[in-house]
Design a protein around this motif. Structure first.
Motif, PDB file in Angstrom:
ATOM      1  N   HIS A   1       3.745  16.093   4.942  1.00  0.00           N
ATOM      2  CA  HIS A   1       2.507  16.805   5.245  1.00  0.00           C
ATOM      3  C   HIS A   1       1.912  16.333   6.576  1.00  0.00           C
ATOM      4  O   HIS A   1       1.966  15.150   6.900  1.00  0.00           O
ATOM      5  N   GLN A   2       1.344  17.253   7.314  1.00  0.00           N
ATOM      6  CA  GLN A   2       0.787  16.981   8.641  1.00  0.00           C
ATOM      7  C   GLN A   2      -0.220  15.824   8.621  1.00  0.00           C
ATOM      8  O   GLN A   2      -0.241  14.998   9.529  1.00  0.00           O
ATOM      9  N   SER A   3      -1.067  15.752   7.589  1.00  0.00           N
ATOM     10  CA  SER A   3      -2.069  14.674   7.513  1.00  0.00           C
ATOM     11  C   SER A   3      -1.386  13.305   7.426  1.00  0.00           C
ATOM     12  O   SER A   3      -1.874  12.317   7.972  1.00  0.00           O
ATOM     13  N   MET A   4      -0.246  13.266   6.771  1.00  0.00           N
ATOM     14  CA  MET A   4       0.521  12.022   6.623  1.00  0.00           C
ATOM     15  C   MET A   4       1.109  11.608   7.968  1.00  0.00           C
ATOM     16  O   MET A   4       1.057  10.439   8.350  1.00  0.00           O
TER      17      MET A   4
ATOM     18  N   PHE B   1      -1.638  10.359  10.202  1.00  0.00           N
ATOM     19  CA  PHE B   1      -2.089   9.055   9.720  1.00  0.00           C
ATOM     20  C   PHE B   1      -1.131   7.950  10.184  1.00  0.00           C
ATOM     21  O   PHE B   1      -1.559   6.923  10.708  1.00  0.00           O
ATOM     22  N   ALA B   2       0.157   8.172  10.003  1.00  0.00           N
ATOM     23  CA  ALA B   2       1.168   7.168  10.381  1.00  0.00           C
ATOM     24  C   ALA B   2       1.148   6.927  11.887  1.00  0.00           C
ATOM     25  O   ALA B   2       1.175   5.784  12.346  1.00  0.00           O
ATOM     26  N   GLU B   3       1.071   8.004  12.640  1.00  0.00           N
ATOM     27  CA  GLU B   3       1.050   7.916  14.101  1.00  0.00           C
ATOM     28  C   GLU B   3      -0.134   7.062  14.571  1.00  0.00           C
ATOM     29  O   GLU B   3      -0.002   6.209  15.439  1.00  0.00           O
ATOM     30  N   LYS B   4      -1.271   7.247  13.935  1.00  0.00           N
ATOM     31  CA  LYS B   4      -2.524   6.616  14.354  1.00  0.00           C
ATOM     32  C   LYS B   4      -2.711   5.197  13.801  1.00  0.00           C
ATOM     33  O   LYS B   4      -3.214   4.324  14.497  1.00  0.00           O
TER      34      LYS B   4
ATOM     35  N   PHE C   1       4.972   5.530   2.326  1.00  0.00           N
ATOM     36  CA  PHE C   1       4.434   6.831   2.707  1.00  0.00           C
ATOM     37  C   PHE C   1       4.978   7.837   1.716  1.00  0.00           C
ATOM     38  O   PHE C   1       6.196   7.946   1.542  1.00  0.00           O
ATOM     39  N   ALA C   2       4.074   8.556   1.055  1.00  0.00           N
ATOM     40  CA  ALA C   2       4.472   9.498   0.008  1.00  0.00           C
ATOM     41  C   ALA C   2       3.845  10.856   0.285  1.00  0.00           C
ATOM     42  O   ALA C   2       2.658  10.950   0.572  1.00  0.00           O
ATOM     43  N   SER C   3       4.669  11.885   0.190  1.00  0.00           N
ATOM     44  CA  SER C   3       4.179  13.219   0.506  1.00  0.00           C
ATOM     45  C   SER C   3       5.055  14.266  -0.163  1.00  0.00           C
ATOM     46  O   SER C   3       6.223  14.029  -0.448  1.00  0.00           O
ATOM     47  N   GLY C   4       4.458  15.438  -0.366  1.00  0.00           N
ATOM     48  CA  GLY C   4       5.272  16.600  -0.686  1.00  0.00           C
ATOM     49  C   GLY C   4       5.953  17.017   0.603  1.00  0.00           C
ATOM     50  O   GLY C   4       5.572  16.580   1.693  1.00  0.00           O
ATOM     51  N   ILE C   5       6.976  17.837   0.481  1.00  0.00           N
ATOM     52  CA  ILE C   5       7.688  18.334   1.661  1.00  0.00           C
ATOM     53  C   ILE C   5       7.203  19.763   1.939  1.00  0.00           C
ATOM     54  O   ILE C   5       7.238  20.619   1.059  1.00  0.00           O
ATOM     55  N   TYR C   6       6.716  19.979   3.161  1.00  0.00           N
ATOM     56  CA  TYR C   6       6.182  21.274   3.588  1.00  0.00           C
ATOM     57  C   TYR C   6       6.983  21.736   4.792  1.00  0.00           C
ATOM     58  O   TYR C   6       6.975  21.056   5.819  1.00  0.00           O
ATOM     59  N   PHE C   7       7.674  22.858   4.665  1.00  0.00           N
ATOM     60  CA  PHE C   7       8.515  23.360   5.764  1.00  0.00           C
ATOM     61  C   PHE C   7       9.431  22.249   6.286  1.00  0.00           C
ATOM     62  O   PHE C   7       9.491  21.975   7.475  1.00  0.00           O
ATOM     63  N   SER C   8      10.092  21.554   5.378  1.00  0.00           N
ATOM     64  CA  SER C   8      11.048  20.473   5.684  1.00  0.00           C
ATOM     65  C   SER C   8      10.419  19.243   6.322  1.00  0.00           C
ATOM     66  O   SER C   8      11.121  18.432   6.931  1.00  0.00           O
ATOM     67  N   LYS C   9       9.096  19.075   6.208  1.00  0.00           N
ATOM     68  CA  LYS C   9       8.422  17.911   6.795  1.00  0.00           C
ATOM     69  C   LYS C   9       7.449  17.282   5.807  1.00  0.00           C
ATOM     70  O   LYS C   9       6.960  17.946   4.901  1.00  0.00           O
TER      71      LYS C   9
ATOM     72  N   ALA D   1       0.866  -1.185   0.000  1.00  0.00           N
ATOM     73  CA  ALA D   1       0.000   0.000   0.000  1.00  0.00           C
ATOM     74  C   ALA D   1       0.896   1.226   0.000  1.00  0.00           C
ATOM     75  O   ALA D   1       2.006   1.196   0.522  1.00  0.00           O
ATOM     76  N   ILE D   2       0.394   2.291  -0.599  1.00  0.00           N
ATOM     77  CA  ILE D   2       1.053   3.590  -0.484  1.00  0.00           C
ATOM     78  C   ILE D   2       0.034   4.549   0.103  1.00  0.00           C
ATOM     79  O   ILE D   2      -1.053   4.747  -0.443  1.00  0.00           O
ATOM     80  N   VAL D   3       0.390   5.103   1.247  1.00  0.00           N
ATOM     81  CA  VAL D   3      -0.407   6.141   1.887  1.00  0.00           C
ATOM     82  C   VAL D   3       0.213   7.452   1.419  1.00  0.00           C
ATOM     83  O   VAL D   3       1.427   7.619   1.503  1.00  0.00           O
ATOM     84  N   TYR D   4      -0.620   8.355   0.892  1.00  0.00           N
ATOM     85  CA  TYR D   4      -0.032   9.576   0.350  1.00  0.00           C
ATOM     86  C   TYR D   4      -0.830  10.819   0.710  1.00  0.00           C
ATOM     87  O   TYR D   4      -2.012  10.754   1.047  1.00  0.00           O
ATOM     88  N   ALA D   5      -0.137  11.948   0.648  1.00  0.00           N
ATOM     89  CA  ALA D   5      -0.750  13.263   0.799  1.00  0.00           C
ATOM     90  C   ALA D   5      -0.217  14.112  -0.348  1.00  0.00           C
ATOM     91  O   ALA D   5       0.991  14.250  -0.514  1.00  0.00           O
ATOM     92  N   SER D   6      -1.131  14.619  -1.161  1.00  0.00           N
ATOM     93  CA  SER D   6      -0.754  15.436  -2.307  1.00  0.00           C
ATOM     94  C   SER D   6      -1.662  16.655  -2.296  1.00  0.00           C
ATOM     95  O   SER D   6      -2.853  16.543  -2.551  1.00  0.00           O
ATOM     96  N   ILE D   7      -1.119  17.809  -1.986  1.00  0.00           N
ATOM     97  CA  ILE D   7      -1.948  18.968  -1.683  1.00  0.00           C
ATOM     98  C   ILE D   7      -1.979  20.029  -2.799  1.00  0.00           C
ATOM     99  O   ILE D   7      -2.993  20.219  -3.430  1.00  0.00           O
TER     100      ILE D   7
END
Length: 151
Positions: free
Chosen positions: A67-70, A73-76, A57-65, A12-18
């Motif tokens: 995405h918050q939703s990602m 999600f991972a934490e939970k 886990f796939a995400s854009g990088i926002y302020f060197s991190k 699976a790939i969990v992603y955030a693309s904003i």
């Protein structure tokens, strides 16, 4: 035999693309060529990841991190002791630290990382019309697909 085993592995790939859909472009291309379930962490805050052998886990990088939703999600939702791969798109530079902190707590093993430029118009980049225009491009997409195939 090894090929057959690899096919049976559930991924699976969990992603955030904003902002510009950079990350979504990559993961949808990966899903077309590899047997991978896609989970949009922005639209879906819960998922049972227990039955997957490998989770991306796939995400854009926002302020060197990531995405918050990602990160939430991972934490939970991430069970302990999973094989993980990471994918990011960025205007500035790749940075996996935010997600890796969560993965460490979950005793997960990162088996690979892939990052590529992604069109970015956030903050000061907006003033200059954005950076990394046209990315991810065909080459970036091909490299991302090869990365997942090689895991």
């Amino acid at each position: 035999m090894e090929q057959a085993e690899r096919k049976k592995m559930r991924k699976a790939i969990v992603y955030a693309s904003i902002h510009h859909g950079n990350t979504e472009k990559l993961v949808k291309s990966i899903a077309e060529e590899c047997q991978v379930d896609l989970i949009d962490a922005v639209k879906q805050s819960d998922a049972d990841l227990g039955s997957y052998d490998m989770i991306g886990f796939a995400s854009g990088i926002y302020f060197s991190k990531f995405h918050q939703s990602m990160l939430k999600f991972a934490e939970k939702n991430l069970p302990d002791n999973k094989k993980i791969f990471l994918i990011c798109t960025y205007g500035g530079s790749a940075n996996y630290r935010s997600i890796e902190q969560i993965l460490n707590k979950k005793h997960s093993k990162v088996i690979g990382k892939f990052g590529c430029k992604g069109y970015d118009t956030f903050g000061p980049f907006k003033l200059v019309g954005g950076i990394a225009k046209g990315h991810p491009d065909e080459e970036d997409i091909k490299n991302a697909v090869e990365f997942v195939k090689g895991l």
